[in-house]
Design an enzyme around this catalytic site. Structure first.
Site, PDB file in Angstrom:
ATOM      1  N   HIS A  39       0.795  -1.227   0.000  1.00 21.57           N
ATOM      2  CA  HIS A  39       0.000   0.000   0.000  1.00 21.57           C
ATOM      3  C   HIS A  39       0.837   1.290   0.000  1.00 21.57           C
ATOM      4  O   HIS A  39       0.537   2.242   0.742  1.00 21.57           O
ATOM      5  CB  HIS A  39      -0.945  -0.003   1.210  1.00 21.57           C
ATOM      6  CG  HIS A  39      -2.036  -1.029   1.139  1.00 21.57           C
ATOM      7  ND1 HIS A  39      -2.469  -1.593  -0.047  1.00 21.57           N
ATOM      8  CD2 HIS A  39      -2.803  -1.611   2.130  1.00 21.57           C
ATOM      9  CE1 HIS A  39      -3.447  -2.453   0.206  1.00 21.57           C
ATOM     10  NE2 HIS A  39      -3.660  -2.498   1.505  1.00 21.57           N
TER      11      HIS A  39
ATOM     12  N   GLU B 202     -11.521  -3.512  -2.799  1.00 19.35           N
ATOM     13  CA  GLU B 202     -10.537  -2.561  -3.310  1.00 19.35           C
ATOM     14  C   GLU B 202     -10.324  -2.808  -4.806  1.00 19.35           C
ATOM     15  O   GLU B 202      -9.708  -3.789  -5.183  1.00 19.35           O
ATOM     16  CB  GLU B 202      -9.214  -2.731  -2.557  1.00 19.35           C
ATOM     17  CG  GLU B 202      -9.340  -2.651  -1.045  1.00 19.35           C
ATOM     18  CD  GLU B 202      -8.214  -3.402  -0.317  1.00 19.35           C
ATOM     19  OE1 GLU B 202      -7.038  -3.232  -0.656  1.00 19.35           O
ATOM     20  OE2 GLU B 202      -8.526  -4.192   0.584  1.00 19.35           O
TER      21      GLU B 202
ATOM     22  N   HIS C 202      -9.589   2.319   0.272  1.00 20.03           N
ATOM     23  CA  HIS C 202      -9.563   1.244   1.272  1.00 20.03           C
ATOM     24  C   HIS C 202     -10.670   1.376   2.321  1.00 20.03           C
ATOM     25  O   HIS C 202     -10.437   1.117   3.503  1.00 20.03           O
ATOM     26  CB  HIS C 202      -8.185   1.207   1.940  1.00 20.03           C
ATOM     27  CG  HIS C 202      -7.767  -0.140   2.428  1.00 20.03           C
ATOM     28  ND1 HIS C 202      -8.448  -0.828   3.399  1.00 20.03           N
ATOM     29  CD2 HIS C 202      -6.742  -0.934   2.072  1.00 20.03           C
ATOM     30  CE1 HIS C 202      -7.837  -1.980   3.624  1.00 20.03           C
ATOM     31  NE2 HIS C 202      -6.799  -2.083   2.831  1.00 20.03           N
TER      32      HIS C 202
HETATM   33  C1  GLA Z   1      -5.120  -4.971   2.411  1.00 21.74           C
HETATM   34  C2  GLA Z   1      -4.276  -6.198   2.455  1.00 21.74           C
HETATM   35  C3  GLA Z   1      -4.486  -6.893   3.744  1.00 21.74           C
HETATM   36  C4  GLA Z   1      -4.240  -5.973   4.912  1.00 21.74           C
HETATM   37  C5  GLA Z   1      -5.115  -4.772   4.792  1.00 21.74           C
HETATM   38  C6  GLA Z   1      -4.842  -3.770   5.864  1.00 21.74           C
HETATM   39  O1  GLA Z   1      -6.413  -5.231   2.101  1.00 21.74           O
HETATM   40  O2  GLA Z   1      -4.491  -7.042   1.383  1.00 21.74           O
HETATM   41  O3  GLA Z   1      -3.634  -7.999   3.825  1.00 21.74           O
HETATM   42  O4  GLA Z   1      -2.909  -5.567   4.921  1.00 21.74           O
HETATM   43  O5  GLA Z   1      -4.950  -4.162   3.550  1.00 21.74           O
HETATM   44  O6  GLA Z   1      -4.829  -4.305   7.126  1.00 21.74           O
END
Ligand code: GLA
Length: 382
Positions: free
Chosen positions: A136, A347, A210
């Site tokens: 991210h 997402e 997100h």
């Molecule tokens: C994303 C990732 C997850 C986790 C979340 C945040 O969706 O794929 O594994 O890291 O973000 O907690």
């Protein structure tokens, strides 16, 4: 009827129609837009909160910190309004550690194996912030920066356009990248997210949103009773480090088959190596190809409240994450704590680790090109 009478009648008719239209608009009123400034300990870095409200009582609140959507209020089938987006009561809480609640994710959403990739034979090393991977956008991704913000409204919608200039080599990424994300809430109950980006050097980009949703409005209740339909015949199976193996795995006869409505809980505890790796669903689905610019990628229905959320996108993938890492350490907005599976994320994105996987659609952005993408969240009841 002679010519003059007809002319008069037409003039009267047109004028009446205009008056009826104006009256209808006045009755409904324009969508509302408010701005509140929240002071923080950071000098000159106050958080701005924007509140968008449409004519049907849907309210979206967002802040310029991380472009975070802090709240989404929608009616249930009886018209009862509740907040369906996980987050905090006080915007200042987003300055502390949290699992990307409601945030814009960039420059690269999801994981890049070992945080490394190459472009034109040049190797780049990004920050490692998730076990052995880059996740991210790194340590200080787009979710943690302050964005410039401009609000707007017209008769059908109100919104906020956020801007951010990500400098060359920020978190290890090449190129000065100018990004804008526009949130628009319209009277047809759609929250549109439009992403735009350009660069002065060859780079990679994968932007997403997100938000965690719980359509029950009760943040202590699990989302496993929500029914989900995904427009995806395949998903990306991952290795032990949650990096796609590269294979497009058919969902048929697996717990990943959401091709028709099924609760998120139905196969949640079934024997599956993939569910074990993700501690639940934490996988990118391959959206079925379509001729349409905006594809209906997901539909979620919460039977008890009647709330429905549809997700439309032009992106090739959608990550279903069932809040598996929520561990009761954060206080929920209306009391209690955020526990495992009390929220789900959908997402929309390009595929994880795309810069290292040549069979995945490219995430390269060249100078002179303009990146543009949209995702829509549509709220209704049934
Ligand atoms: C994303 C990732 C997850 C986790 C979340 C945040 O969706 O794929 O594994 O890291 O973000 O907690």
């Amino acid at each position: 009827m002679n010519h003059l009478v007809l002319k008069r009648f037409l003039r009267f008719f047109v004028l009446s129609m205009i008056l009826i239209l104006v009256a209808a608009c006045q009755k409904k009123g324009k969508p509302k837009l408010d701005k509140i400034v929240i002071t923080t300990f950071m000098k000159d870095q106050n958080i701005e909160l924007y509140r968008l409200e449409n004519n049907n009582g849907i309210v979206v609140e967002l802040i310029n910190l991380g472009g975070i959507i802090t709240s989404i209020k929608t009616p249930d089938r009886n018209g009862k309004i509740a907040d369906i987006a996980l987050g905090f009561d006080d915007p200042r809480q987003y300055l502390d550690r949290h699992p990307y609640f409601g945030a814009i994710i960039g420059r690269f959403g999801n994981r890049i194996a070992g945080g490394s990739f190459s472009l034109d034979d040049k190797d780049y090393q990004l920050a490692i912030n998730n076990e052995v991977n880059h996740l991210h956008g790194g340590i200080k991704g787009f979710d943690k920066v302050l964005w410039g913000a401009e609000s707007f409204s017209d008769i059908n919608a109100s919104g906020v356009m956020l801007h951010y200039l990500s400098k060359h080599m920020e978190e290890g990424y090449p190129g000065n990248v100018s990004v804008s994300v526009t949130y628009t809430l319209s009277n047809d109950d759609i929250l549109k997210v439009r992403y735009e980006a350009s660069t002065d050097q060859k780079t990679i980009i994968n932007l997403t949103q997100h938000s965690y949703f719980n359509l029950s409005g009760d943040f202590t209740a699990q989302i496993l009773d929500h029914e989900l339909m995904l427009n995806a015949d395949a998903f990306l199976a991952v290795d032990e480090n949650q990096i796609p193996t590269g294979a497009y795995t058919a969902v048929a006869q697996t717990p990943f088959d959401f091709s028709s409505f099924k609760t998120m809980g139905q196969d949640f505890n079934s024997e599956s190596k993939q569910l074990e790796i993700g501690n639940g669903y934490d996988h990118c689905f391959v959206i079925n190809p379509s001729e349409k610019a905006m594809v209906e990628a997901a539909v979620v229905h919460h039977p008890k409240s009647g709330r429905v959320m549809k997700v439309f996108t032009d992106q090739p993938g959608i990550q279903l994450y069932t809040g598996n890492f929520l561990d009761n350490t954060l206080t929920a907005k209306n009391g209690g704590t955020y526990g495992p599976q009390t929220g789900f994320c959908l997402e929309t994105q390009h595929f994880p680790d795309a810069p290292n996987q040549s069979n995945f659609p490219t995430t390269v952005l060249n100078p002179g090109e303009s990146f543009a993408s949209e995702t829509w969240f549509q709220f209704s009841v049934k």
